[in-house]
Design a protein around this motif. Structure first.
Motif, mmCIF file in Angstrom:
data_model
loop_
_atom_site.group_PDB
_atom_site.id
_atom_site.type_symbol
_atom_site.label_atom_id
_atom_site.label_comp_id
_atom_site.label_asym_id
_atom_site.label_seq_id
_atom_site.Cartn_x
_atom_site.Cartn_y
_atom_site.Cartn_z
ATOM 1 N N ASP A 1 0.854 -1.188 0.000
ATOM 2 C CA ASP A 1 0.000 0.000 0.000
ATOM 3 C C ASP A 1 0.883 1.228 0.000
ATOM 4 O O ASP A 1 1.959 1.238 0.616
ATOM 5 N N ALA A 2 0.426 2.275 -0.665
ATOM 6 C CA ALA A 2 1.172 3.535 -0.682
ATOM 7 C C ALA A 2 0.185 4.692 -0.657
ATOM 8 O O ALA A 2 -0.856 4.641 -1.304
ATOM 9 N N VAL A 3 0.532 5.718 0.098
ATOM 10 C CA VAL A 3 -0.295 6.919 0.171
ATOM 11 C C VAL A 3 0.626 8.137 0.154
ATOM 12 O O VAL A 3 1.690 8.130 0.773
ATOM 13 N N LEU A 4 0.201 9.155 -0.580
ATOM 14 C CA LEU A 4 0.966 10.401 -0.662
ATOM 15 C C LEU A 4 0.465 11.367 0.398
ATOM 16 O O LEU A 4 -0.743 11.579 0.529
ATOM 17 N N VAL A 5 1.388 11.933 1.149
ATOM 18 C CA VAL A 5 1.049 12.982 2.117
ATOM 19 C C VAL A 5 1.961 14.184 1.847
ATOM 20 O O VAL A 5 3.112 14.023 1.466
ATOM 21 N N MET A 6 1.394 15.363 2.039
ATOM 22 C CA MET A 6 2.159 16.601 1.872
ATOM 23 C C MET A 6 2.433 17.144 3.267
ATOM 24 O O MET A 6 1.515 17.543 3.981
ATOM 25 N N VAL A 7 3.694 17.138 3.668
ATOM 26 C CA VAL A 7 4.073 17.535 5.018
ATOM 27 C C VAL A 7 4.665 18.951 4.981
ATOM 28 O O VAL A 7 5.667 19.184 4.300
ATOM 29 N N PRO A 8 4.039 19.895 5.698
ATOM 30 C CA PRO A 8 4.592 21.250 5.728
ATOM 31 C C PRO A 8 5.981 21.235 6.378
ATOM 32 O O PRO A 8 6.210 20.527 7.347
ATOM 33 N N MET A 9 6.880 22.018 5.819
ATOM 34 C CA MET A 9 8.241 22.094 6.354
ATOM 35 C C MET A 9 8.392 23.392 7.144
ATOM 36 O O MET A 9 7.840 24.427 6.762
ATOM 37 N N ARG A 10 9.126 23.342 8.229
ATOM 38 C CA ARG A 10 9.361 24.552 9.034
ATOM 39 C C ARG A 10 10.162 25.586 8.258
ATOM 40 O O ARG A 10 9.937 26.783 8.369
ATOM 41 N N ARG A 11 11.129 25.095 7.500
ATOM 42 C CA ARG A 11 11.957 25.974 6.664
ATOM 43 C C ARG A 11 11.890 25.470 5.229
ATOM 44 O O ARG A 11 11.918 24.269 4.994
ATOM 45 N N VAL A 12 11.826 26.395 4.309
ATOM 46 C CA VAL A 12 11.807 26.021 2.893
ATOM 47 C C VAL A 12 13.144 25.385 2.527
ATOM 48 O O VAL A 12 14.205 25.902 2.877
ATOM 49 N N LEU A 13 13.074 24.244 1.855
ATOM 50 C CA LEU A 13 14.268 23.567 1.358
ATOM 51 C C LEU A 13 14.629 24.196 0.018
ATOM 52 O O LEU A 13 13.844 24.155 -0.929
ATOM 53 N N GLY A 14 15.781 24.814 -0.056
ATOM 54 C CA GLY A 14 16.222 25.435 -1.301
ATOM 55 C C GLY A 14 16.999 24.451 -2.141
ATOM 56 O O GLY A 14 17.947 23.830 -1.672
ATOM 57 N N THR A 15 16.581 24.292 -3.383
ATOM 58 C CA THR A 15 17.312 23.460 -4.340
ATOM 59 C C THR A 15 17.757 24.357 -5.484
ATOM 60 O O THR A 15 17.375 25.524 -5.562
ATOM 61 N N SER A 16 18.532 23.832 -6.396
ATOM 62 C CA SER A 16 18.977 24.627 -7.541
ATOM 63 C C SER A 16 17.817 24.951 -8.475
ATOM 64 O O SER A 16 17.894 25.891 -9.255
ATOM 65 N N ALA A 17 16.722 24.201 -8.374
ATOM 66 C CA ALA A 17 15.586 24.400 -9.269
ATOM 67 C C ALA A 17 14.452 25.198 -8.641
ATOM 68 O O ALA A 17 13.738 25.928 -9.324
ATOM 69 N N MET A 18 14.251 25.052 -7.316
ATOM 70 C CA MET A 18 13.106 25.701 -6.673
ATOM 71 C C MET A 18 13.201 25.559 -5.161
ATOM 72 O O MET A 18 14.064 24.862 -4.642
ATOM 73 N N GLY A 19 12.274 26.199 -4.469
ATOM 74 C CA GLY A 19 12.146 26.026 -3.026
ATOM 75 C C GLY A 19 11.016 25.048 -2.740
ATOM 76 O O GLY A 19 9.998 25.051 -3.425
ATOM 77 N N ILE A 20 11.209 24.208 -1.752
ATOM 78 C CA ILE A 20 10.191 23.210 -1.391
ATOM 79 C C ILE A 20 9.672 23.556 -0.004
ATOM 80 O O ILE A 20 10.400 23.458 0.984
ATOM 81 N N ALA A 21 8.388 23.986 0.056
ATOM 82 C CA ALA A 21 7.766 24.380 1.321
ATOM 83 C C ALA A 21 6.976 23.235 1.941
ATOM 84 O O ALA A 21 6.695 23.250 3.139
ATOM 85 N N GLU A 22 6.589 22.257 1.116
ATOM 86 C CA GLU A 22 5.885 21.062 1.592
ATOM 87 C C GLU A 22 6.640 19.841 1.076
ATOM 88 O O GLU A 22 7.012 19.795 -0.094
ATOM 89 N N ALA A 23 6.854 18.883 1.950
ATOM 90 C CA ALA A 23 7.574 17.668 1.568
ATOM 91 C C ALA A 23 6.577 16.626 1.079
ATOM 92 O O ALA A 23 5.752 16.139 1.856
ATOM 93 N N PRO A 24 6.630 16.264 -0.208
ATOM 94 C CA PRO A 24 5.777 15.189 -0.705
ATOM 95 C C PRO A 24 6.386 13.837 -0.298
ATOM 96 O O PRO A 24 7.431 13.444 -0.801
ATOM 97 N N LEU A 25 5.748 13.174 0.636
ATOM 98 C CA LEU A 25 6.217 11.865 1.102
ATOM 99 C C LEU A 25 5.224 10.791 0.694
ATOM 100 O O LEU A 25 4.015 10.956 0.856
ATOM 101 N N VAL A 26 5.730 9.684 0.187
ATOM 102 C CA VAL A 26 4.885 8.521 -0.060
ATOM 103 C C VAL A 26 5.167 7.547 1.073
ATOM 104 O O VAL A 26 6.305 7.124 1.282
ATOM 105 N N LEU A 27 4.118 7.241 1.836
ATOM 106 C CA LEU A 27 4.214 6.275 2.931
ATOM 107 C C LEU A 27 3.878 4.905 2.368
ATOM 108 O O LEU A 27 2.827 4.717 1.753
ATOM 109 N N ILE A 28 4.768 3.956 2.570
ATOM 110 C CA ILE A 28 4.635 2.629 1.962
ATOM 111 C C ILE A 28 4.544 1.572 3.054
ATOM 112 O O ILE A 28 5.349 1.556 3.981
ATOM 113 N N ASP A 29 3.551 0.698 2.926
ATOM 114 C CA ASP A 29 3.391 -0.443 3.837
ATOM 115 C C ASP A 29 3.438 -1.725 3.016
ATOM 116 O O ASP A 29 2.724 -1.858 2.022
ATOM 117 N N LEU A 30 4.297 -2.646 3.422
ATOM 118 C CA LEU A 30 4.372 -3.966 2.808
ATOM 119 C C LEU A 30 3.748 -4.945 3.787
ATOM 120 O O LEU A 30 4.235 -5.106 4.909
#
Length: 106
Positions: free
Chosen positions: A11-40
């Motif tokens: 099973d897998a579900v996508l959750v958007m987790v708000p971040m305390r600080r924006v993660l800066g990458t070379s392409a963009m800033g990430i304010a929410e962490a897209p995490l896929v939670l996986i259960d086997l």
């Protein structure tokens, strides 16, 4: 009595987790962490948990779709890295094991 476990489903579900600080990458800033939670889930009642950071929400949706496909392919397979790699390697041979497919294989 065998100690071998067999995969019942994934099973897998996508959750958007708000971040305390924006993660800066070379392409963009990430304010929410897209995490896929996986259960086997195993036929023996044991459940394993993992998560995958996807950088983009759209990539998370793709990973969830791949996990759904993986669930059907792996049902009944022994819980063994070699057996799982063999099954998934054959399943994704035409797509190749790069990018999101590589992340799901892991």
């Amino acid at each position: 009595m065998s100690d071998a476990l067999t995969i019942r489903s994934v099973d897998a579900v996508l959750v958007m987790v708000p971040m305390r600080r924006v993660l800066g990458t070379s392409a963009m800033g990430i304010a929410e962490a897209p995490l896929v939670l996986i259960d086997l889930h195993t036929g023996e009642g044991i459940t394993g948990h993992a998560y995958l950071f996807c950088y983009l929400e759209s990539a998370g949706h793709a990973v969830v779709a791949l996990a759904r496909d993986v669930s059907a392919v792996l049902a009944g397979t022994e819980v063994s890295p070699a057996a799982v790699r063999r099954e998934l390697g054959a399943r994704f041979k035409l797509l190749g094991a790069r990018g999101l497919v590589s992340a799901v294989l892991a």
